[in-house]
Design an enzyme around this catalytic site. Sequence first.
Site, PDB file in Angstrom:
ATOM      1  N   GLY A  14       0.816  -1.214   0.000  1.00  0.00           N
ATOM      2  CA  GLY A  14       0.000   0.000   0.000  1.00  0.00           C
ATOM      3  C   GLY A  14       0.847   1.259   0.000  1.00  0.00           C
TER       4      GLY A  14
ATOM      5  N   THR B  97       5.331  -6.940   3.450  1.00  0.00           N
ATOM      6  CA  THR B  97       5.023  -8.357   3.674  1.00  0.00           C
ATOM      7  C   THR B  97       4.935  -9.150   2.378  1.00  0.00           C
ATOM      8  N   CYS B  98       4.151  -8.655   1.420  1.00  0.00           N
ATOM      9  CA  CYS B  98       3.824  -9.428   0.222  1.00  0.00           C
ATOM     10  C   CYS B  98       5.064  -9.968  -0.469  1.00  0.00           C
TER      11      CYS B  98
ATOM     12  N   CYS C   6       2.851 -13.186  -0.109  1.00  0.00           N
ATOM     13  CA  CYS C   6       2.350 -13.716  -1.380  1.00  0.00           C
ATOM     14  C   CYS C   6       3.450 -14.296  -2.282  1.00  0.00           C
TER      15      CYS C   6
ATOM     16  N   PRO D 234       6.982 -15.198  -1.930  1.00  0.00           N
ATOM     17  CA  PRO D 234       7.666 -16.461  -1.614  1.00  0.00           C
ATOM     18  C   PRO D 234       6.699 -17.611  -1.414  1.00  0.00           C
ATOM     19  N   LYS D 235       5.503 -17.320  -0.880  1.00  0.00           N
ATOM     20  CA  LYS D 235       4.473 -18.372  -0.690  1.00  0.00           C
ATOM     21  C   LYS D 235       4.104 -19.020  -2.018  1.00  0.00           C
TER      22      LYS D 235
ATOM     23  N   ALA E 244      -5.416 -22.549  11.515  1.00  0.00           N
ATOM     24  CA  ALA E 244      -6.111 -23.252  10.436  1.00  0.00           C
ATOM     25  C   ALA E 244      -6.686 -22.307   9.401  1.00  0.00           C
TER      26      ALA E 244
ATOM     27  N   TYR F 285      -5.845 -19.159   6.245  1.00  0.00           N
ATOM     28  CA  TYR F 285      -5.029 -18.988   5.040  1.00  0.00           C
ATOM     29  C   TYR F 285      -3.559 -19.436   5.219  1.00  0.00           C
TER      30      TYR F 285
ATOM     31  N   GLU G 233      -1.804 -22.801   3.790  1.00  0.00           N
ATOM     32  CA  GLU G 233      -0.880 -22.632   2.659  1.00  0.00           C
ATOM     33  C   GLU G 233       0.519 -23.139   3.020  1.00  0.00           C
TER      34      GLU G 233
ATOM     35  N   SER H 239     -10.461 -24.698  15.965  1.00  0.00           N
ATOM     36  CA  SER H 239     -11.906 -24.906  15.793  1.00  0.00           C
ATOM     37  C   SER H 239     -12.217 -25.367  14.368  1.00  0.00           C
TER      38      SER H 239
ATOM     39  N   ASP I 289      -3.460  -3.396   5.362  1.00  0.00           N
ATOM     40  CA  ASP I 289      -3.781  -4.305   6.465  1.00  0.00           C
ATOM     41  C   ASP I 289      -4.068  -3.575   7.771  1.00  0.00           C
TER      42      ASP I 289
ATOM     43  N   HIS J 287     -13.631 -25.227 -24.415  1.00  0.00           N
ATOM     44  CA  HIS J 287     -13.497 -26.656 -24.206  1.00  0.00           C
ATOM     45  C   HIS J 287     -12.153 -27.156 -24.714  1.00  0.00           C
TER      46      HIS J 287
ATOM     47  N   GLU K 168     -15.009 -24.011 -17.809  1.00  0.00           N
ATOM     48  CA  GLU K 168     -16.284 -24.192 -18.507  1.00  0.00           C
ATOM     49  C   GLU K 168     -17.338 -24.831 -17.613  1.00  0.00           C
TER      50      GLU K 168
HETATM   51  P1  FAD Z   1       2.881  -4.391   4.515  1.00  0.00           P
HETATM   52  O1  FAD Z   1       3.136  -4.947   3.173  1.00  0.00           O
HETATM   53  O2  FAD Z   1       2.967  -5.340   5.658  1.00  0.00           O
HETATM   54  O3  FAD Z   1       3.930  -3.205   4.707  1.00  0.00           O
HETATM   55  C1  FAD Z   1       4.088  -2.513   5.918  1.00  0.00           C
HETATM   56  C2  FAD Z   1       5.532  -2.050   6.046  1.00  0.00           C
HETATM   57  O4  FAD Z   1       5.635  -1.054   7.069  1.00  0.00           O
HETATM   58  C3  FAD Z   1       6.474  -3.167   6.453  1.00  0.00           C
HETATM   59  O5  FAD Z   1       7.631  -3.150   5.657  1.00  0.00           O
HETATM   60  C4  FAD Z   1       6.814  -2.836   7.906  1.00  0.00           C
HETATM   61  O6  FAD Z   1       8.057  -3.337   8.307  1.00  0.00           O
HETATM   62  C5  FAD Z   1       6.788  -1.312   7.859  1.00  0.00           C
HETATM   63  N1  FAD Z   1       6.598  -0.668   9.165  1.00  0.00           N
HETATM   64  C6  FAD Z   1       5.807  -1.078  10.189  1.00  0.00           C
HETATM   65  N2  FAD Z   1       5.868  -0.176  11.189  1.00  0.00           N
HETATM   66  C7  FAD Z   1       6.704   0.802  10.781  1.00  0.00           C
HETATM   67  C8  FAD Z   1       7.150   2.022  11.383  1.00  0.00           C
HETATM   68  N3  FAD Z   1       6.709   2.408  12.580  1.00  0.00           N
HETATM   69  N4  FAD Z   1       8.036   2.782  10.685  1.00  0.00           N
HETATM   70  C9  FAD Z   1       8.474   2.417   9.453  1.00  0.00           C
HETATM   71  N5  FAD Z   1       8.066   1.284   8.845  1.00  0.00           N
HETATM   72  C10 FAD Z   1       7.185   0.495   9.499  1.00  0.00           C
HETATM   73  N6  FAD Z   1      -2.249 -11.198   0.010  1.00  0.00           N
HETATM   74  C11 FAD Z   1      -2.679 -11.481  -1.243  1.00  0.00           C
HETATM   75  O7  FAD Z   1      -3.340 -10.646  -1.861  1.00  0.00           O
HETATM   76  N7  FAD Z   1      -2.371 -12.674  -1.839  1.00  0.00           N
HETATM   77  C12 FAD Z   1      -1.628 -13.610  -1.216  1.00  0.00           C
HETATM   78  O8  FAD Z   1      -1.379 -14.668  -1.792  1.00  0.00           O
HETATM   79  C13 FAD Z   1      -1.158 -13.340   0.088  1.00  0.00           C
HETATM   80  N8  FAD Z   1      -0.386 -14.241   0.715  1.00  0.00           N
HETATM   81  C14 FAD Z   1       0.100 -13.935   1.949  1.00  0.00           C
HETATM   82  C15 FAD Z   1       0.906 -14.877   2.576  1.00  0.00           C
HETATM   83  C16 FAD Z   1       1.418 -14.618   3.812  1.00  0.00           C
HETATM   84  C17 FAD Z   1       2.300 -15.636   4.471  1.00  0.00           C
HETATM   85  C18 FAD Z   1       1.118 -13.381   4.464  1.00  0.00           C
HETATM   86  C19 FAD Z   1       1.692 -13.070   5.814  1.00  0.00           C
HETATM   87  C20 FAD Z   1       0.321 -12.439   3.860  1.00  0.00           C
HETATM   88  C21 FAD Z   1      -0.207 -12.708   2.593  1.00  0.00           C
HETATM   89  N9  FAD Z   1      -1.030 -11.811   1.932  1.00  0.00           N
HETATM   90  C22 FAD Z   1      -1.501 -12.098   0.689  1.00  0.00           C
HETATM   91  C23 FAD Z   1      -1.408 -10.523   2.558  1.00  0.00           C
HETATM   92  C24 FAD Z   1      -0.529  -9.352   2.004  1.00  0.00           C
HETATM   93  O9  FAD Z   1       0.831  -9.664   2.143  1.00  0.00           O
HETATM   94  C25 FAD Z   1      -0.866  -8.073   2.766  1.00  0.00           C
HETATM   95  O10 FAD Z   1      -2.244  -7.843   2.658  1.00  0.00           O
HETATM   96  C26 FAD Z   1      -0.118  -6.861   2.212  1.00  0.00           C
HETATM   97  O11 FAD Z   1       1.270  -7.038   2.238  1.00  0.00           O
HETATM   98  C27 FAD Z   1      -0.485  -5.626   3.046  1.00  0.00           C
HETATM   99  O12 FAD Z   1       0.206  -4.505   2.583  1.00  0.00           O
HETATM  100  P2  FAD Z   1       0.406  -3.232   3.525  1.00  0.00           P
HETATM  101  O13 FAD Z   1       0.989  -2.174   2.659  1.00  0.00           O
HETATM  102  O14 FAD Z   1      -0.837  -2.939   4.257  1.00  0.00           O
HETATM  103  O15 FAD Z   1       1.467  -3.687   4.636  1.00  0.00           O
HETATM  104  P1  NDP Z   2      -6.406 -15.427  10.595  1.00  0.00           P
HETATM  105  O1  NDP Z   2      -6.630 -14.433  11.650  1.00  0.00           O
HETATM  106  O2  NDP Z   2      -7.238 -15.399   9.385  1.00  0.00           O
HETATM  107  O3  NDP Z   2      -6.544 -16.907  11.250  1.00  0.00           O
HETATM  108  C1  NDP Z   2      -5.947 -17.262  12.449  1.00  0.00           C
HETATM  109  C2  NDP Z   2      -6.034 -18.776  12.649  1.00  0.00           C
HETATM  110  O4  NDP Z   2      -5.333 -19.141  13.835  1.00  0.00           O
HETATM  111  C3  NDP Z   2      -7.457 -19.291  12.833  1.00  0.00           C
HETATM  112  O5  NDP Z   2      -7.524 -20.585  12.304  1.00  0.00           O
HETATM  113  C4  NDP Z   2      -7.620 -19.313  14.350  1.00  0.00           C
HETATM  114  O6  NDP Z   2      -8.549 -20.253  14.813  1.00  0.00           O
HETATM  115  C5  NDP Z   2      -6.231 -19.746  14.786  1.00  0.00           C
HETATM  116  N1  NDP Z   2      -5.855 -19.279  16.119  1.00  0.00           N
HETATM  117  C6  NDP Z   2      -5.905 -18.013  16.594  1.00  0.00           C
HETATM  118  N2  NDP Z   2      -5.412 -17.968  17.859  1.00  0.00           N
HETATM  119  C7  NDP Z   2      -5.041 -19.239  18.169  1.00  0.00           C
HETATM  120  C8  NDP Z   2      -4.450 -19.824  19.308  1.00  0.00           C
HETATM  121  N3  NDP Z   2      -4.141 -19.103  20.385  1.00  0.00           N
HETATM  122  N4  NDP Z   2      -4.191 -21.151  19.306  1.00  0.00           N
HETATM  123  C9  NDP Z   2      -4.496 -21.894  18.216  1.00  0.00           C
HETATM  124  N5  NDP Z   2      -5.055 -21.391  17.085  1.00  0.00           N
HETATM  125  C10 NDP Z   2      -5.326 -20.081  17.074  1.00  0.00           C
HETATM  126  O7  NDP Z   2      -4.888 -15.285  10.256  1.00  0.00           O
HETATM  127  P2  NDP Z   2      -3.902 -15.668   9.102  1.00  0.00           P
HETATM  128  O8  NDP Z   2      -2.620 -15.397   9.808  1.00  0.00           O
HETATM  129  O9  NDP Z   2      -4.074 -17.027   8.542  1.00  0.00           O
HETATM  130  O10 NDP Z   2      -4.167 -14.621   7.907  1.00  0.00           O
HETATM  131  C11 NDP Z   2      -4.128 -13.216   8.092  1.00  0.00           C
HETATM  132  C12 NDP Z   2      -4.603 -12.498   6.839  1.00  0.00           C
HETATM  133  O11 NDP Z   2      -3.591 -12.539   5.830  1.00  0.00           O
HETATM  134  C13 NDP Z   2      -5.839 -13.101   6.191  1.00  0.00           C
HETATM  135  O12 NDP Z   2      -7.006 -12.513   6.713  1.00  0.00           O
HETATM  136  C14 NDP Z   2      -5.649 -12.804   4.724  1.00  0.00           C
HETATM  137  O13 NDP Z   2      -6.405 -11.682   4.304  1.00  0.00           O
HETATM  138  C15 NDP Z   2      -4.176 -12.529   4.535  1.00  0.00           C
HETATM  139  N6  NDP Z   2      -3.639 -13.630   3.688  1.00  0.00           N
HETATM  140  C16 NDP Z   2      -4.041 -13.769   2.378  1.00  0.00           C
HETATM  141  C17 NDP Z   2      -3.627 -14.851   1.609  1.00  0.00           C
HETATM  142  C18 NDP Z   2      -4.112 -15.043   0.210  1.00  0.00           C
HETATM  143  O14 NDP Z   2      -4.693 -14.135  -0.367  1.00  0.00           O
HETATM  144  N7  NDP Z   2      -3.917 -16.214  -0.374  1.00  0.00           N
HETATM  145  C19 NDP Z   2      -2.710 -15.850   2.158  1.00  0.00           C
HETATM  146  C20 NDP Z   2      -2.339 -15.616   3.523  1.00  0.00           C
HETATM  147  C21 NDP Z   2      -2.808 -14.553   4.234  1.00  0.00           C
HETATM  148  P3  NDP Z   2     -10.113 -19.936  15.050  1.00  0.00           P
HETATM  149  O15 NDP Z   2     -10.784 -20.121  13.716  1.00  0.00           O
HETATM  150  O16 NDP Z   2     -10.522 -20.937  16.064  1.00  0.00           O
HETATM  151  O17 NDP Z   2     -10.210 -18.529  15.547  1.00  0.00           O
END
Ligand code: FAD
Ligand code: NDP
Length: 504
Positions: free
Chosen positions: A28, A63-64, A69, A71-72, A203, A205, A209, A227, A339, A475, A480
Amino acid sequence: MAPVVNPTETEISEKYDYDLIVVGGGSGGLAASKRAAALGAKVAVFDFVKPTPVGTTWGLGGTCVNVGCVPKKLMHQGALLRQHIHDAKIYGWKVGETETHVWEELVEKVQDYIGSQNFGFRVSLRDKGVKYINAYVTFVDQHTVKAVDKRGNVTFHTADKFIIAVGMRPNYPDIAGAKDYAITSDDIFSLPYPPGKTVVVGASYIALECGGFLNGLGFEVTVLVRSILLRGFDQECAERVGEYMKAEGVEFMRGFVPRKITQIEPGTPAKLKIEAKNNSTGEIAEIECNTVLFAIGRTACTESLNLESIGVKVNSKTSKVIVNEAEQSSVNNIYAIGDVIEGKLELTPVAVQAGQLLSQRLFGKGKVLMDYVNVPTTVFTPLEYGCCGYSEEDAHEKFGKDNIEVHHNLFQPLEWVIGQKAGVCYAKLVCKNDDNRVIGFHIIAPNAGEMTQGFALALRIGAKKEDFDSLVGIHPTNAEVFTVLDITKSSGKELVASGCGGGT
Ligand code: FAD
Ligand code: NDP
């Protein structure tokens, strides 16, 4: 009383160091800062990554690109290739009988790519005239931030407007050994040694993944599910995704939450023991493993921004910034995107688009607000799950069960008809009975993300079930299937996977 006179743009530029300071150089923040600079604003972006408890850190881009996103998806692809090697043999290719995977080589390639992206971001900021400062920011007042760089040097910077785009970081549970021995998604993509047998906690995303690609790369994986799978998603689809992973060898322990982690033997990887308790039965389980990966949610990085003291309202439960529909916080020159904002989607394209539109409104003639409705997404589990719009249960809740019909079927990709699994790919359209509008699209299939992107446009422009029915299929494809979805859930008819994409 003196009349209120708005300062001119030149006066603002002279009064403050910048027209705009963006805090956070992720998806962002970078999008917003580049768009603002292109519109003539004087912009600085501050980005700083605090190391994880095991010391992992990374470069510009958020993060992305570094720990999300990008490396994932590469690791997901790495895991899928194992399946493709297996498929190749079915198609007559003579490849070695046993395949081995070298984790370190994959990590190196992934990290090389990320490094090139980090460099590219810096170059593009420079080319666009955005000042990049690698320092951690805290607000001093409504127009001033304090920045501390990695050497501890402190500087102060002022701006007319601010965009907070600091994203989120992973949570750790409050149990013994969590930060000493476990890792999160922030560490896994650069782990310098193979993770070995891995227990994934969570459990949603990220958990599914990561568990999915680790299993695909040949590591034993156990997922502790507190859950349900994939909270917030269509639960029928979530269960189908889980069933596929189970069949691929992932073990799911339902109802279990971790209680403590101990180290049995140090090493790379170490030998660990995780103790977990079943919340409903009280059963205690002890699992020996090499890696524990927490994916239990993420918390917005607002804690040390000093927001509340300058009047920016934050939800104390989620730590997220509360904004209006124009992404403006409770302080009128401070905005937030991505985020970090309350109640919106945590996805890269959402952060990017919101950032671009915001800058367009602040520094151009833009009037368009970010539309957070009908945003498509895909879970990159071994069998991908793409969706857009309502889940079946959310549609029931919103429109009433009687006003909802579900059209669905299983299907068999043509590529899989010789020798591979049947009955796992699934398509579902959730429709409103009163106007026949499609309000939910769900697909579980290889490359589901690619399919979901295009169909999301149909939902965005209000397509009806008859529009899907009159669409001519391509097809033989998987997509489809959506042109021939003729089984309604209310009919109770049994689902039978047809030969390919549902088309014949
Ligand atoms: P970020 O990209 O997190 O950027 C925030 C930045 O601000 C970071 O570099 C942080 O270090 C910096 N920062 C924080 N505090 C400060 C401060 N006080 N001063 C200076 N810098 C600071 N989304 C998808 O659409 N598709 C996917 O497949 C997908 N896979 C994901 C897989 C994983 C494992 C994870 C964790 C997330 C995934 N997401 C995915 C979600 C996506 O990465 C985030 O929605 C996106 O990066 C959010 O962008 P952002 O700009 O809000 O924050
Ligand atoms: P979420 O908040 O979506 O899920 C957290 C998971 O951890 C739930 O299954 C929850 O269980 C469980 N949990 C929470 N606390 C505990 C605990 N104390 N002990 C055991 N289990 C627990 O987080 P994610 O980190 O998976 O994802 C964050 C966001 O990142 C997503 O909302 C998504 O938008 C973004 N993302 C997008 C991706 C994509 O586009 N492909 C890929 C990865 C992330 P319960 O259901 O019981 O609450």
